[in-house]
Design an enzyme around this catalytic site. Sequence first.
Site, PDB file in Angstrom:
ATOM      1  N   ASN A  26       0.823  -1.219   0.000  1.00  0.00           N
ATOM      2  CA  ASN A  26       0.000   0.000   0.000  1.00  0.00           C
ATOM      3  C   ASN A  26       0.852   1.262   0.000  1.00  0.00           C
ATOM      4  OD1 ASN A  26      -2.648   0.817  -0.191  1.00  0.00           O
ATOM      5  ND2 ASN A  26      -2.955   0.988   2.012  1.00  0.00           N
ATOM      6  N   GLU A  65      -6.375   4.099   8.088  1.00  0.00           N
ATOM      7  CA  GLU A  65      -7.024   4.550   6.852  1.00  0.00           C
ATOM      8  C   GLU A  65      -8.504   4.842   7.025  1.00  0.00           C
ATOM      9  OE1 GLU A  65      -5.208   4.115   3.724  1.00  0.00           O
ATOM     10  OE2 GLU A  65      -3.478   3.096   4.578  1.00  0.00           O
TER      11      GLU A  65
HETATM   12  O1  GRA Z   1     -17.097  21.566  -0.266  1.00  0.00           O
HETATM   13  P1  GRA Z   1     -15.604  21.560  -0.210  1.00  0.00           P
HETATM   14  O2  GRA Z   1     -14.923  22.107  -1.414  1.00  0.00           O
HETATM   15  O3  GRA Z   1     -15.102  22.170   1.051  1.00  0.00           O
HETATM   16  O4  GRA Z   1     -15.169  20.011  -0.189  1.00  0.00           O
HETATM   17  C1  GRA Z   1     -15.596  19.152   0.839  1.00  0.00           C
HETATM   18  C2  GRA Z   1     -15.838  17.777   0.265  1.00  0.00           C
HETATM   19  O5  GRA Z   1     -16.486  17.824  -0.976  1.00  0.00           O
HETATM   20  C3  GRA Z   1     -14.409  18.936   1.738  1.00  0.00           C
HETATM   21  O6  GRA Z   1     -13.731  17.780   1.246  1.00  0.00           O
HETATM   22  C4  GRA Z   1     -14.433  17.249   0.123  1.00  0.00           C
HETATM   23  N1  GRA Z   1     -14.451  15.795   0.207  1.00  0.00           N
HETATM   24  C5  GRA Z   1     -13.985  14.994  -0.742  1.00  0.00           C
HETATM   25  N2  GRA Z   1     -13.405  15.248  -1.925  1.00  0.00           N
HETATM   26  C6  GRA Z   1     -13.038  14.193  -2.668  1.00  0.00           C
HETATM   27  C7  GRA Z   1     -14.915  15.054   1.224  1.00  0.00           C
HETATM   28  N3  GRA Z   1     -14.788  13.754   0.937  1.00  0.00           N
HETATM   29  C8  GRA Z   1     -14.220  13.693  -0.275  1.00  0.00           C
HETATM   30  C9  GRA Z   1     -13.817  12.639  -1.122  1.00  0.00           C
HETATM   31  N4  GRA Z   1     -13.995  11.367  -0.750  1.00  0.00           N
HETATM   32  N5  GRA Z   1     -13.242  12.939  -2.308  1.00  0.00           N
HETATM   33  C10 GRA Z   1     -14.777  18.739   3.188  1.00  0.00           C
HETATM   34  O7  GRA Z   1     -15.724  17.709   3.264  1.00  0.00           O
HETATM   35  P2  GRA Z   1     -16.375  17.292   4.655  1.00  0.00           P
HETATM   36  O8  GRA Z   1     -17.294  16.156   4.410  1.00  0.00           O
HETATM   37  O9  GRA Z   1     -16.918  18.494   5.337  1.00  0.00           O
HETATM   38  O10 GRA Z   1     -15.065  16.858   5.451  1.00  0.00           O
HETATM   39  P3  GRA Z   1     -14.890  16.065   6.771  1.00  0.00           P
HETATM   40  O11 GRA Z   1     -16.052  16.276   7.688  1.00  0.00           O
HETATM   41  O12 GRA Z   1     -13.555  16.275   7.341  1.00  0.00           O
HETATM   42  O13 GRA Z   1     -14.853  14.576   6.165  1.00  0.00           O
HETATM   43  C11 GRA Z   1     -15.503  13.614   6.616  1.00  0.00           C
HETATM   44  C12 GRA Z   1     -14.733  12.271   6.724  1.00  0.00           C
HETATM   45  C13 GRA Z   1     -15.022  11.686   8.066  1.00  0.00           C
HETATM   46  C14 GRA Z   1     -15.274  11.384   5.624  1.00  0.00           C
HETATM   47  C15 GRA Z   1     -13.208  12.458   6.531  1.00  0.00           C
HETATM   48  O14 GRA Z   1     -12.697  13.399   7.396  1.00  0.00           O
HETATM   49  C16 GRA Z   1     -12.451  11.166   6.715  1.00  0.00           C
HETATM   50  O15 GRA Z   1     -12.459  10.281   5.855  1.00  0.00           O
HETATM   51  N6  GRA Z   1     -11.752  11.036   7.854  1.00  0.00           N
HETATM   52  C17 GRA Z   1     -10.913   9.900   8.124  1.00  0.00           C
HETATM   53  C18 GRA Z   1      -9.512  10.235   7.839  1.00  0.00           C
HETATM   54  C19 GRA Z   1      -8.625   9.037   7.878  1.00  0.00           C
HETATM   55  O16 GRA Z   1      -8.862   8.063   7.198  1.00  0.00           O
HETATM   56  N7  GRA Z   1      -7.559   9.136   8.657  1.00  0.00           N
HETATM   57  C20 GRA Z   1      -6.573   8.171   8.661  1.00  0.00           C
HETATM   58  C21 GRA Z   1      -5.351   8.839   8.259  1.00  0.00           C
HETATM   59  S1  GRA Z   1      -4.082   8.040   7.422  1.00  0.00           S
HETATM   60  C22 GRA Z   1      -3.805   6.532   7.965  1.00  0.00           C
HETATM   61  O17 GRA Z   1      -4.574   5.874   8.540  1.00  0.00           O
HETATM   62  C23 GRA Z   1      -2.476   6.048   7.656  1.00  0.00           C
HETATM   63  C24 GRA Z   1      -2.459   4.582   7.418  1.00  0.00           C
HETATM   64  C25 GRA Z   1      -1.269   4.186   6.684  1.00  0.00           C
HETATM   65  C26 GRA Z   1      -0.110   4.212   7.567  1.00  0.00           C
HETATM   66  O18 GRA Z   1      -0.033   3.311   8.398  1.00  0.00           O
HETATM   67  O19 GRA Z   1       0.736   5.097   7.395  1.00  0.00           O
END
Ligand code: GRA
Length: 385
Positions: free
Chosen positions: A88, A361
Amino acid sequence: MDFELSEELIAVRDLAREFAEKEIAPTAAQDDKEHKFRKDLLLKMGELGFFGSVIPEKYGGNGLGFLAMVLITEEVARVHSAVRVAINMQIGPALALLQFGNEEQKKKWIPPLLRGESVGCFAITEPDAGSDVSAIRTTATRRNNGYVINGTKLWISNAPVADSGLVYAYTDKNQKHRGLSAFYATFNQPGLTRRALETMGAHASPIGELTFENFQLSSDNLLGKEGDGFKVCMWQLNQTRLNCAAGALGVARAAREAAVNYCNQREQFGQKIGQYQMNQELIAQMVVHEEAARLLVYRAAWLADQGKPNNLETSIAKYTAAEAAAHATDAAMKILGAYGYSTEFPVERYYRDAKSYQIVEGSSNIQKMIIAQDALGYRKANRGV
Ligand code: GRA
């Protein structure tokens, strides 16, 4: 609807299975115990094209697609989940470059990732920002014709060994998430210190902290435009979540196979323990969850191959597969008893490795949030690029 894999995909899957069993499995336990990152395996997988299925030939890939990627990933994770993480870390950055990079960036950075020569990573999370990406504090301040990066990234897979990676930083904090930018950086320069961290599982996948102090980047390192970072990040996470889902599926399968083998071999009270209905219940649940996860993972990959939106389907697949892996490894440990709990046998490694899939993720709770808010009509999951 066609549930058959093409001959080409079957050949890819079989090649990955053979490689995993011959090259990864024999030393998996030892690599886990020694916390050993296997760059040699990365190079071999690169040579076999394991990272290139989602990248066109023009940039060093083979264009076989996302279904090929999930098949390869499942086979590798089945024998050693930590090596799956490494897959990944090559594919995720390559895909982000393909989607958002300019021609020069793609030609420069994608091929070495696909060959496994440049060890990749993506630096999103920080001490105070995990699920809430917009809470990151790292800044990219314009200087001369480029940027200086300052900030600390935490829980970054490959941090101790990465040669390059995606780095997310604020170019304009006042604009909230719209002020976040994405950079592709090579790491062999001053201004970066690394600290390795210990986790419960995936020991052969090094993880740690990256601290950037006046780390200089040129404007050629910026992906897309300033302010595109949040979009790049959400897009990238959708790709890397699919890989995670396939990894969790591989771990669930490994646990189910270990449990079935043991049930057919171990005798207690005069009969094979598979004869006991309490074990049959666990085996049935493992099979059902694994099959459901597999179909969902394949569907999300198929949608990606059709170029169709798949954020919702990928979240459903990732959630289902992560929970299936956690359940299956727990069930396998119940069935194997001391042989599951013992560090001399692989089930305890599966158990430790499985937990990560509920965390990375986008945790299982984040996936549920995405799924529920879409169903409730609050926020569509399939949006964006
Ligand atoms: O209207 P706009 O221009 O402000 O755009 C909004 C939206 O359209 C803005 O972001 C856009 N957007 C997207 N654009 C493209 C949202 N989702 C997408 C998308 N899928 N594609 C803001 O949107 P929002 O809904 O207000 O944002 P939010 O509330 O922050 O998002 C919600 C959400 C919970 C889904 C999101 O924050 C999220 O997925 N959070 C989880 C983050 C995450 O997965 N963190 C893990 C970090 S990395 C990791 O785990 C590393 C693993 C690998 C390693 O071990 O290194």
